[in-house]
Design a protein around this motif. Structure first.
Motif, PDB file in Angstrom:
ATOM      1  N   ALA A   1      -7.642 -79.157  53.085  1.00 30.08           N
ATOM      2  CA  ALA A   1      -7.594 -78.124  54.122  1.00 30.08           C
ATOM      3  C   ALA A   1      -7.961 -76.758  53.568  1.00 30.08           C
ATOM      4  N   VAL A   2      -7.478 -76.446  52.360  1.00 34.75           N
ATOM      5  CA  VAL A   2      -7.790 -75.156  51.741  1.00 34.75           C
ATOM      6  C   VAL A   2      -9.273 -75.101  51.363  1.00 34.75           C
ATOM      7  N   LEU A   3      -9.794 -76.196  50.821  1.00 29.70           N
ATOM      8  CA  LEU A   3     -11.205 -76.244  50.438  1.00 29.70           C
ATOM      9  C   LEU A   3     -12.115 -76.012  51.636  1.00 29.70           C
ATOM     10  N   ARG A   4     -11.761 -76.605  52.765  1.00 32.70           N
ATOM     11  CA  ARG A   4     -12.614 -76.479  53.957  1.00 32.70           C
ATOM     12  C   ARG A   4     -12.618 -75.051  54.507  1.00 32.70           C
ATOM     13  N   GLN A   5     -11.579 -74.279  54.177  1.00 37.96           N
ATOM     14  CA  GLN A   5     -11.519 -72.890  54.628  1.00 37.96           C
ATOM     15  C   GLN A   5     -12.335 -71.952  53.746  1.00 37.96           C
ATOM     16  N   CYS A   6     -12.815 -72.455  52.618  1.00 37.31           N
ATOM     17  CA  CYS A   6     -13.563 -71.614  51.680  1.00 37.31           C
ATOM     18  C   CYS A   6     -14.940 -71.260  52.251  1.00 37.31           C
TER      19      CYS A   6
ATOM     20  N   GLY B   1     -18.709 -70.888  52.611  1.00 38.03           N
ATOM     21  CA  GLY B   1     -19.777 -71.621  51.961  1.00 38.03           C
ATOM     22  C   GLY B   1     -19.517 -73.114  51.850  1.00 38.03           C
ATOM     23  N   VAL B   2     -18.335 -73.578  52.311  1.00 39.13           N
ATOM     24  CA  VAL B   2     -18.018 -75.011  52.258  1.00 39.13           C
ATOM     25  C   VAL B   2     -18.042 -75.575  53.672  1.00 39.13           C
ATOM     26  N   LYS B   3     -18.866 -76.594  53.882  1.00 41.76           N
ATOM     27  CA  LYS B   3     -18.969 -77.211  55.206  1.00 41.76           C
ATOM     28  C   LYS B   3     -17.960 -78.343  55.375  1.00 41.76           C
ATOM     29  N   ASP B   4     -17.783 -79.132  54.323  1.00 35.20           N
ATOM     30  CA  ASP B   4     -16.842 -80.242  54.385  1.00 35.20           C
ATOM     31  C   ASP B   4     -16.362 -80.530  52.971  1.00 35.20           C
ATOM     32  N   ALA B   5     -15.190 -81.167  52.866  1.00 34.78           N
ATOM     33  CA  ALA B   5     -14.636 -81.434  51.542  1.00 34.78           C
ATOM     34  C   ALA B   5     -13.563 -82.500  51.639  1.00 34.78           C
ATOM     35  N   VAL B   6     -13.347 -83.174  50.531  1.00 33.46           N
ATOM     36  CA  VAL B   6     -12.253 -84.137  50.419  1.00 33.46           C
ATOM     37  C   VAL B   6     -11.800 -84.143  48.958  1.00 33.46           C
ATOM     38  N   VAL B   7     -10.507 -84.395  48.744  1.00 33.20           N
ATOM     39  CA  VAL B   7      -9.944 -84.415  47.390  1.00 33.20           C
ATOM     40  C   VAL B   7      -9.317 -85.780  47.137  1.00 33.20           C
ATOM     41  N   THR B   8      -9.599 -86.348  45.987  1.00 30.38           N
ATOM     42  CA  THR B   8      -9.027 -87.636  45.595  1.00 30.38           C
ATOM     43  C   THR B   8      -8.383 -87.507  44.219  1.00 30.38           C
ATOM     44  N   VAL B   9      -7.765 -88.595  43.777  1.00 26.39           N
ATOM     45  CA  VAL B   9      -7.130 -88.636  42.462  1.00 26.39           C
ATOM     46  C   VAL B   9      -7.873 -89.636  41.595  1.00 26.39           C
ATOM     47  N   ASP B  10      -8.170 -89.232  40.385  1.00 29.23           N
ATOM     48  CA  ASP B  10      -8.885 -90.079  39.427  1.00 29.23           C
ATOM     49  C   ASP B  10      -8.046 -90.163  38.149  1.00 29.23           C
TER      50      ASP B  10
ATOM     51  N   HIS C   1     -20.308 -72.936  42.362  1.00 26.66           N
ATOM     52  CA  HIS C   1     -19.204 -73.639  41.712  1.00 26.66           C
ATOM     53  C   HIS C   1     -18.041 -72.695  41.388  1.00 26.66           C
ATOM     54  N   GLU C   2     -18.338 -71.595  40.710  1.00 31.31           N
ATOM     55  CA  GLU C   2     -17.287 -70.676  40.269  1.00 31.31           C
ATOM     56  C   GLU C   2     -16.611 -69.975  41.440  1.00 31.31           C
ATOM     57  N   GLN C   3     -17.381 -69.632  42.473  1.00 28.48           N
ATOM     58  CA  GLN C   3     -16.791 -68.957  43.634  1.00 28.48           C
ATOM     59  C   GLN C   3     -15.747 -69.857  44.295  1.00 28.48           C
ATOM     60  N   ILE C   4     -16.049 -71.151  44.398  1.00 25.21           N
ATOM     61  CA  ILE C   4     -15.108 -72.086  45.021  1.00 25.21           C
ATOM     62  C   ILE C   4     -13.854 -72.226  44.155  1.00 25.21           C
ATOM     63  N   PHE C   5     -14.042 -72.347  42.841  1.00 31.58           N
ATOM     64  CA  PHE C   5     -12.892 -72.432  41.942  1.00 31.58           C
ATOM     65  C   PHE C   5     -12.018 -71.188  42.046  1.00 31.58           C
ATOM     66  N   ASP C   6     -12.647 -70.028  42.072  1.00 29.03           N
ATOM     67  CA  ASP C   6     -11.884 -68.779  42.185  1.00 29.03           C
ATOM     68  C   ASP C   6     -11.097 -68.742  43.495  1.00 29.03           C
ATOM     69  N   TYR C   7     -11.709 -69.209  44.554  1.00 32.40           N
ATOM     70  CA  TYR C   7     -11.051 -69.247  45.865  1.00 32.40           C
ATOM     71  C   TYR C   7      -9.799 -70.132  45.805  1.00 32.40           C
ATOM     72  N   LEU C   8      -9.934 -71.289  45.180  1.00 27.75           N
ATOM     73  CA  LEU C   8      -8.794 -72.212  45.076  1.00 27.75           C
ATOM     74  C   LEU C   8      -7.693 -71.637  44.192  1.00 27.75           C
ATOM     75  N   ARG C   9      -8.070 -71.032  43.067  1.00 28.65           N
ATOM     76  CA  ARG C   9      -7.065 -70.471  42.151  1.00 28.65           C
ATOM     77  C   ARG C   9      -6.266 -69.356  42.813  1.00 28.65           C
ATOM     78  N   ASP C  10      -6.890 -68.623  43.725  1.00 28.02           N
ATOM     79  CA  ASP C  10      -6.204 -67.528  44.415  1.00 28.02           C
ATOM     80  C   ASP C  10      -5.220 -68.037  45.458  1.00 28.02           C
ATOM     81  N   ARG C  11      -5.372 -69.305  45.903  1.00 30.22           N
ATOM     82  CA  ARG C  11      -4.581 -69.788  47.031  1.00 30.22           C
ATOM     83  C   ARG C  11      -3.699 -70.988  46.722  1.00 30.22           C
TER      84      ARG C  11
END
Length: 582
Positions: A324-329, A331-340, A361-371
């Motif tokens: 849900a957080v990734l999709r709010q970033c 520049g991101v149209k769709d996203a999904v997170v899994t466990v590996d 890549h870095e902009q998305i990481f920065d967005y996630l780290r802030d939230r």
């Protein structure tokens, strides 16, 4: 969370003043890092508490991107700390807290001590992760009881198993326990009780526990039996009781069940159902989402998650919240997170991103780290043109490409090591991180490193490079080049251990003193460990006697006896023991 709770007063550090005011400018703040914090003006308020009064709201991961605030009452807390009957908590106990205040393990740590007259010891996270300081604190304070997440417990066993000396009870859990590490621990500390603790926040920390007996090879560790004031049921989809051995969903009841979720009535109604097995009016069962089954010995075995909620390094995570957080970033149209699972067995989060146009890549990481908290930021982000779907329109996670460890390096050009020190550090990182071709400008934490792995890296550098280093140094110098340069500035290596003059009467260790005291009261034959071995073939008695004599002569502990002088016990090392084989 601040808006959700509508809190009126916040106790904070001055560094967070601007952040808090930006969220809720009307909130009164008490700056606890100021010398005059006790004199800061706060409007008086009164509280009339009953057992059902709300004690606190604690937040857990939510699948919609909105954390769930669990409503825990005074009755819930006291039922855990004083009525559970799963561990001895007395005024003589000293507990060293290892949990963050936002982690519900602190409920048993804090209130288990404060409501039973015990002593609660606090340490900073950096001190806890510095094994030498942790070991010193356990010994200095006479710590008797501690909680460890399973991952950290395993690491401490691997790195320095003597760190637990002096403890009476170890509580561990948060993830599936490692049978290999439990056996190793029990071999080194047979007199320390090891307890597996299981329970969601919604049922106030612990619901079932299991004191692990001597663990045989091939035996699995159950999550145990319900606490004295809690209940557990394994039910079918239509809420029918299932017999021993048949897997179903685990439901929890009793006085630990919380009120539900703050401002989430629909979710509360879904997860907290009426208890059909209780005569108490209004009693609820909590639907855990865990698969489990009863075993013949009356304990419950955990068999994994029914939904997609996972635990990584002790943290309960719902990947859907990160989706849900990734999709709010932007520049991101769709996203999904899994466990590996990495090559070295570490669980890690992987994010798959479909960008709107350009992929940053870095902009998305920065967005996630802030939230998001650090443990919820994916180790990998993988660009996708489109997410694969199943026939019914859901994301087909099985069709997603496996993460490539080399993808971690795509944003940092590879630079080879320039000297032996950088080469040695890279070898340690590659071994512990389970990745290949680390460059000198790669960041340890961007490669998937975390605080637990950091302690292992520091330990390996100390051992292999014979250089003094502490965990905070790796946080300050997170690339190979920075760390190697820092080590170059350190004068000398690890201080050599210098033998001291042994006193005539060596004091007893804590465990020796305890056993000596028990021996004075009632003898200690129950601590004797007789062994019978059947030897096949022709026995050479002289060779066997010489081998045993050499072992005894080599190890002073085998020649040490306890003697007394003026009523005080002490260790005495016999110069030689002459025995014979018959």
């Amino acid at each position: 969370m601040i808006r959700d709770t509508n809190g009126k007063v916040a106790l904070i550090d001055s560094a967070y003043t601007a952040l808090l005011k930006g969220v809720n400018p009307e909130m009164t703040t008490v700056l606890i890092d100021q010398d005059d914090w006790r004199q800061q003006v706060v409007a008086p308020f009164t509280a009339r508490n009953t057992p059902d009064t709300l004690a606190y709201v604690i937040y857990t991961s939510g699948s919609t991107g909105r954390p769930k605030g669990t409503l825990v009452t005074h009755k819930n807390v006291t039922s855990l700390a004083t009525g559970g009957g799963f561990v001895s908590l007395t005024a003589q106990d000293v507990l060293l807290s290892t949990g963050s205040p936002s982690f519900d393990a602190t409920t048993i740590e804090y209130w288990g001590m404060l409501l039973n007259g015990g002593q609660l010891i606090l340490m900073s996270e950096k001190q806890l992760l510095e094994q030498t300081l942790l070991k010193q604190e356990i010994k200095k304070r006479g710590i008797t009881l501690m909680w460890f997440t399973a991952s950290w417990f395993n690491q401490l066993i691997d790195e320095d198993i003597t760190i637990f000396e002096g403890l009476k009870t170890v509580m561990t859990g948060g993830e599936k326990l490692s049978e290999t590490h439990i056996r190793k621990f029990q071999a080194a500390h047979p007199h320390i009780v090891v307890m597996n603790g299981y329970g969601p926040t919604e049922n106030t920390t612990f619901s079932l526990t299991h004191d692990i007996p001597h663990l045989e090879e091939g035996h699995r560790i159950p999550i145990g039996k319900p606490l004295a004031n809690r209940t557990a049921y394994v039910l079918s989809n239509d809420l029918q009781l299932l017999p021993v051995g048949v897997p179903g969903e685990l439901y929890l009841g009793g006085v630990g069940v919380s009120r539900g979720y703050l401002h989430q009535e629909n979710l509360t109604a879904e997860r907290f159902i009426n208890d059909p097995f209780s005569d108490v009016p209004g009693a609820k069962l909590y639907k855990t989402g865990d698969r489990a089954r009863w075993l013949a010995n009356g304990t419950v075995e955990f068999m994994g998650r029914i939904d997609e909620q996972v635990k990584i390094r002790g943290f309960r995570i719902e990947p859907g919240e990160i989706d849900a957080v990734l999709r709010q970033c932007p520049g991101v149209k769709d996203a999904v997170v899994t466990v590996d699972t990495s090559r070295n067995g570490e669980k890690r989060l992987v994010g798959y991103v479909v960008p709107v146009a350009e992929y940053d890549h870095e902009q998305i990481f920065d967005y996630l780290r802030d939230r998001l908290p650090a443990y919820m930021v994916p180790a990998f982000l993988i660009r996708m043109e489109i997410l694969p779907l199943t026939a019914n329109g859901k994301v087909d996670k099985r069709a997603l490409p496996a993460p490539d460890d080399n993808a971690l390096f795509n944003t940092t050009p590879y630079t080879a090591p320039r000297d032996e020190k950088e080469t040695a550090i890279i070898a340690i990182w590659e071994r512990l991180l389970g990745v290949a071709q680390v460059g000198i400008h790669n960041n340890f934490f961007e490669l998937g490193g975390h605080s637990l792995l950091a302690t292992r890296v520091v330990s390996a550098i100390r051992k292999e490079l014979e250089t003094a280093l502490v965990v905070k140094d790796l946080f300050t110098h997170p690339t190979v080049a920075q760390l190697a340069a820092y080590l170059q500035t350190q004068q000398g290596g690890i201080d050599n251990i210098v033998a001291t003059i042994r006193p005539d009467k060596v004091p007893l260790s804590f465990n020796q003193e305890r056993l000596w005291f028990i021996d004075q009261l009632e003898g200690t034959t129950q601590y004797h460990l007789p062994v019978i071995l059947r030897l096949r073939g022709t026995l050479q008695s002289n060779a066997l006697q010489e081998a045993l004599s050499n072992i005894v002569q080599r190890h002073e502990s085998l020649r040490t006896v306890i003697r007394q002088a003026d009523g005080q016990p002490y260790q005495h090392v016999l110069p030689q023991i002459v025995g014979s084989c018959r």
